[in-house]
Write a protein that holds these residues in place. Structure first.
Motif, PDB file in Angstrom:
ATOM      1  N   GLY A 141      18.455   6.706  17.390  1.00 51.75           N
ATOM      2  CA  GLY A 141      19.815   5.958  18.168  1.00 51.75           C
ATOM      3  C   GLY A 141      19.497   5.207  17.723  1.00 51.75           C
ATOM      4  O   GLY A 141      19.216   3.722  17.397  1.00 51.75           O
ATOM      5  N   TRP A 142      20.512   4.740  18.830  1.00 55.72           N
ATOM      6  CA  TRP A 142      20.856   3.564  19.020  1.00 55.72           C
ATOM      7  C   TRP A 142      20.094   2.497  20.103  1.00 55.72           C
ATOM      8  O   TRP A 142      20.414   3.441  21.725  1.00 55.72           O
ATOM      9  CB  TRP A 142      22.571   3.400  19.312  1.00 55.72           C
ATOM     10  CG  TRP A 142      22.986   1.649  19.093  1.00 55.72           C
ATOM     11  CD1 TRP A 142      23.146   0.818  18.479  1.00 55.72           C
ATOM     12  CD2 TRP A 142      23.456   0.889  20.086  1.00 55.72           C
ATOM     13  NE1 TRP A 142      24.685   0.085  18.690  1.00 55.72           N
ATOM     14  CE2 TRP A 142      23.982   0.671  20.166  1.00 55.72           C
ATOM     15  CE3 TRP A 142      23.245   2.063  22.348  1.00 55.72           C
ATOM     16  CZ2 TRP A 142      24.587  -0.750  21.178  1.00 55.72           C
ATOM     17  CZ3 TRP A 142      23.842   0.546  22.831  1.00 55.72           C
ATOM     18  CH2 TRP A 142      24.264  -0.139  22.437  1.00 55.72           C
ATOM     19  N   VAL A 143      20.555   1.448  20.277  1.00 52.39           N
ATOM     20  CA  VAL A 143      19.429   0.226  21.469  1.00 52.39           C
ATOM     21  C   VAL A 143      19.799  -0.817  21.088  1.00 52.39           C
ATOM     22  O   VAL A 143      20.633  -0.938  20.041  1.00 52.39           O
ATOM     23  CB  VAL A 143      17.973   0.986  21.571  1.00 52.39           C
ATOM     24  CG1 VAL A 143      17.225   0.083  19.854  1.00 52.39           C
ATOM     25  CG2 VAL A 143      17.773   0.299  22.587  1.00 52.39           C
ATOM     26  N   ALA A 191      18.915  -4.967  21.511  1.00 54.29           N
ATOM     27  CA  ALA A 191      17.379  -5.603  20.769  1.00 54.29           C
ATOM     28  C   ALA A 191      17.071  -5.460  22.916  1.00 54.29           C
ATOM     29  O   ALA A 191      17.305  -5.452  23.554  1.00 54.29           O
ATOM     30  CB  ALA A 191      18.185  -6.934  20.761  1.00 54.29           C
ATOM     31  N   GLY A 192      15.617  -5.895  22.719  1.00 51.25           N
ATOM     32  CA  GLY A 192      15.073  -5.775  23.668  1.00 51.25           C
ATOM     33  C   GLY A 192      14.783  -4.549  24.394  1.00 51.25           C
ATOM     34  O   GLY A 192      13.554  -4.540  24.397  1.00 51.25           O
ATOM     35  N   GLY A 193      14.909  -3.487  23.470  1.00 48.65           N
ATOM     36  CA  GLY A 193      15.095  -2.485  24.102  1.00 48.65           C
ATOM     37  C   GLY A 193      13.712  -1.631  23.587  1.00 48.65           C
ATOM     38  O   GLY A 193      12.757  -1.639  22.732  1.00 48.65           O
ATOM     39  N   SER A 194      14.027  -0.132  24.076  1.00 44.87           N
ATOM     40  CA  SER A 194      12.387   0.734  23.182  1.00 44.87           C
ATOM     41  C   SER A 194      13.600   1.977  22.981  1.00 44.87           C
ATOM     42  O   SER A 194      14.265   2.970  23.231  1.00 44.87           O
ATOM     43  CB  SER A 194      11.750   0.960  24.376  1.00 44.87           C
ATOM     44  OG  SER A 194      11.260  -0.198  24.870  1.00 44.87           O
ATOM     45  N   LEU A 195      12.331   2.513  22.190  1.00 37.17           N
ATOM     46  CA  LEU A 195      13.386   4.030  21.987  1.00 37.17           C
ATOM     47  C   LEU A 195      11.088   4.788  21.543  1.00 37.17           C
ATOM     48  O   LEU A 195      10.971   4.247  21.166  1.00 37.17           O
ATOM     49  CB  LEU A 195      13.733   4.146  20.340  1.00 37.17           C
ATOM     50  CG  LEU A 195      15.177   3.921  20.524  1.00 37.17           C
ATOM     51  CD1 LEU A 195      15.920   3.995  18.740  1.00 37.17           C
ATOM     52  CD2 LEU A 195      16.291   4.719  20.784  1.00 37.17           C
ATOM     53  N   ASN A 201       8.882  -1.013  22.053  1.00 39.48           N
ATOM     54  CA  ASN A 201       8.756  -1.604  22.252  1.00 39.48           C
ATOM     55  C   ASN A 201       9.625  -3.261  21.879  1.00 39.48           C
ATOM     56  O   ASN A 201       9.460  -3.028  20.673  1.00 39.48           O
ATOM     57  CB  ASN A 201       8.166  -1.911  23.411  1.00 39.48           C
ATOM     58  CG  ASN A 201       7.928  -0.145  24.000  1.00 39.48           C
ATOM     59  OD1 ASN A 201       8.227   0.156  23.858  1.00 39.48           O
ATOM     60  ND2 ASN A 201       6.170  -0.336  23.963  1.00 39.48           N
ATOM     61  N   SER A 202      10.267  -4.023  22.871  1.00 36.77           N
ATOM     62  CA  SER A 202      11.227  -4.916  22.489  1.00 36.77           C
ATOM     63  C   SER A 202      11.563  -4.815  21.221  1.00 36.77           C
ATOM     64  O   SER A 202      11.630  -5.785  20.060  1.00 36.77           O
ATOM     65  CB  SER A 202      10.089  -6.127  22.314  1.00 36.77           C
ATOM     66  OG  SER A 202       9.614  -6.688  23.525  1.00 36.77           O
ATOM     67  N   LEU A 203      12.689  -4.227  20.311  1.00 33.85           N
ATOM     68  CA  LEU A 203      13.741  -3.587  19.243  1.00 33.85           C
ATOM     69  C   LEU A 203      14.284  -4.839  19.300  1.00 33.85           C
ATOM     70  O   LEU A 203      14.818  -5.529  19.474  1.00 33.85           O
ATOM     71  CB  LEU A 203      14.198  -2.300  19.508  1.00 33.85           C
ATOM     72  CG  LEU A 203      13.059  -0.899  19.656  1.00 33.85           C
ATOM     73  CD1 LEU A 203      13.633   0.312  19.563  1.00 33.85           C
ATOM     74  CD2 LEU A 203      12.470  -0.948  17.829  1.00 33.85           C
ATOM     75  N   LYS A 204      13.887  -5.416  18.134  1.00 32.18           N
ATOM     76  CA  LYS A 204      14.684  -6.028  17.019  1.00 32.18           C
ATOM     77  C   LYS A 204      15.429  -5.516  16.562  1.00 32.18           C
ATOM     78  O   LYS A 204      15.559  -4.814  15.519  1.00 32.18           O
ATOM     79  CB  LYS A 204      13.441  -7.182  16.318  1.00 32.18           C
ATOM     80  CG  LYS A 204      12.708  -7.827  17.357  1.00 32.18           C
ATOM     81  CD  LYS A 204      11.965  -8.525  16.613  1.00 32.18           C
ATOM     82  CE  LYS A 204      10.554  -9.197  17.773  1.00 32.18           C
ATOM     83  NZ  LYS A 204      10.006 -10.135  16.534  1.00 32.18           N
ATOM     84  N   PRO A 205      16.697  -6.392  15.910  1.00 33.80           N
ATOM     85  CA  PRO A 205      17.831  -6.284  14.958  1.00 33.80           C
ATOM     86  C   PRO A 205      16.911  -6.198  13.947  1.00 33.80           C
ATOM     87  O   PRO A 205      17.614  -4.610  12.694  1.00 33.80           O
ATOM     88  CB  PRO A 205      19.206  -6.561  14.931  1.00 33.80           C
ATOM     89  CG  PRO A 205      19.407  -7.561  16.036  1.00 33.80           C
ATOM     90  CD  PRO A 205      17.152  -7.805  17.009  1.00 33.80           C
ATOM     91  N   GLU A 206      16.234  -6.548  13.299  1.00 31.86           N
ATOM     92  CA  GLU A 206      15.422  -6.356  11.960  1.00 31.86           C
ATOM     93  C   GLU A 206      14.391  -4.787  12.360  1.00 31.86           C
ATOM     94  O   GLU A 206      14.301  -4.991  10.747  1.00 31.86           O
ATOM     95  CB  GLU A 206      14.377  -7.088  11.875  1.00 31.86           C
ATOM     96  CG  GLU A 206      13.375  -7.849  12.504  1.00 31.86           C
ATOM     97  CD  GLU A 206      14.425  -9.550  13.308  1.00 31.86           C
ATOM     98  OE1 GLU A 206      15.328  -8.691  13.813  1.00 31.86           O
ATOM     99  OE2 GLU A 206      13.413 -10.282  13.482  1.00 31.86           O
ATOM    100  N   ASP A 207      14.331  -4.372  13.127  1.00 36.31           N
ATOM    101  CA  ASP A 207      14.322  -3.097  13.106  1.00 36.31           C
ATOM    102  C   ASP A 207      14.652  -2.527  12.669  1.00 36.31           C
ATOM    103  O   ASP A 207      14.139  -1.129  12.457  1.00 36.31           O
ATOM    104  CB  ASP A 207      12.822  -2.574  14.175  1.00 36.31           C
ATOM    105  CG  ASP A 207      12.037  -3.559  14.199  1.00 36.31           C
ATOM    106  OD1 ASP A 207      12.502  -3.933  16.000  1.00 36.31           O
ATOM    107  OD2 ASP A 207      11.098  -4.081  14.444  1.00 36.31           O
ATOM    108  N   VAL A 239      19.652  -1.276  15.867  1.00 36.16           N
ATOM    109  CA  VAL A 239      19.318  -2.566  16.700  1.00 36.16           C
ATOM    110  C   VAL A 239      20.241  -3.387  16.802  1.00 36.16           C
ATOM    111  O   VAL A 239      20.343  -3.779  15.772  1.00 36.16           O
ATOM    112  CB  VAL A 239      17.923  -2.611  16.747  1.00 36.16           C
ATOM    113  CG1 VAL A 239      17.662  -4.080  17.991  1.00 36.16           C
ATOM    114  CG2 VAL A 239      16.911  -1.976  17.219  1.00 36.16           C
ATOM    115  N   SER A 240      21.154  -3.331  17.757  1.00 39.33           N
ATOM    116  CA  SER A 240      21.602  -4.261  18.127  1.00 39.33           C
ATOM    117  C   SER A 240      21.717  -5.207  18.451  1.00 39.33           C
ATOM    118  O   SER A 240      20.821  -5.381  19.340  1.00 39.33           O
ATOM    119  CB  SER A 240      23.077  -3.587  18.495  1.00 39.33           C
ATOM    120  OG  SER A 240      23.252  -3.357  20.228  1.00 39.33           O
TER     121      SER A 240
END
Length: 123
Positions: A10-12, A14-18, A85-91, A121-122
Motif C-alpha cells: 500500500g501507500w504510507v 515516510a517514517g511509517g510502517s507496513l 518500519n521507518s520506511l523511506k521513499p527509496e523503499d 512511500v511518500s
C-alpha cells in the motif's frame, strides 16, 4: 509446485510502517527450506531484501533494511511476513515473495515467486 500469494502492500508516508504477508501452498511445499522477500523499483533490477531459513528461522537482510525490517515465518500457517518500519521513499518498489532451497540467504535457490505487491512511500 508451490504457489505464493502476497498481501499487505500500500501507500504510507515516510517514517511509517507496513506489514507484508505471503501465504504459501502446494504439493511440494514440504520440501521448501528457504523463503524470502525481493523488491524491484522502476528502472532497477530485482534485489534481495530479506530471507529466512524455514527450518531454523535464521534470517538474512540486505544492509539498507537491517534494523528497520523484520522477516518472520509461521510454519503452522505456511506464511512468511515482512514487517517494515521507518520506511523511506527509496523503499518504494514492487515486493515479491519467493520460496526455494537453501538457508534463506541471498544465494539460495529461489524458484517460486508471487505476483508482487506494490509498496509506495511518500516523502
Amino acid at each position: 509446485q508451490v504457489q505464493l500469494v502476497e498481501s499487505g502492500g500500500g501507500w504510507v508516508q515516510a517514517g511509517g510502517s507496513l506489514r507484508l504477508s505471503c501465504a504459501a501452498s502446494g504439493r511440494t511445499l514440504s520440501f521448501i527450506t528457504a523463503m524470502g522477500w525481493f523488491r524491484q523499483a522502476p528502472g532497477k533490477e530485482r534485489e534481495f531484501v530479506a530471507g529466512i531459513s524455514w527450518n531454523t528461522g535464521s534470517t538474512y537482510y540486505t544492509p539498507s533494511v537491517k534494523d528497520r525490517f523484520t522477516i518472520s515465518r509461521d510454519p503452522a500457517k505456511n506464511t512468511v511476513c515482512l514487517q517494515m518500519n521507518s520506511l523511506k521513499p527509496e523503499d518504494t518498489a514492487v515486493y515479491y515473495c519467493a520460496a526455494g532451497y537453501g538457508l534463506g540467504s541471498p544465494g539460495s535457490s529461489y524458484l517460486y515467486w508471487g505476483q508482487g505487491t506494490q509498496v509506495t512511500v511518500s516523502s
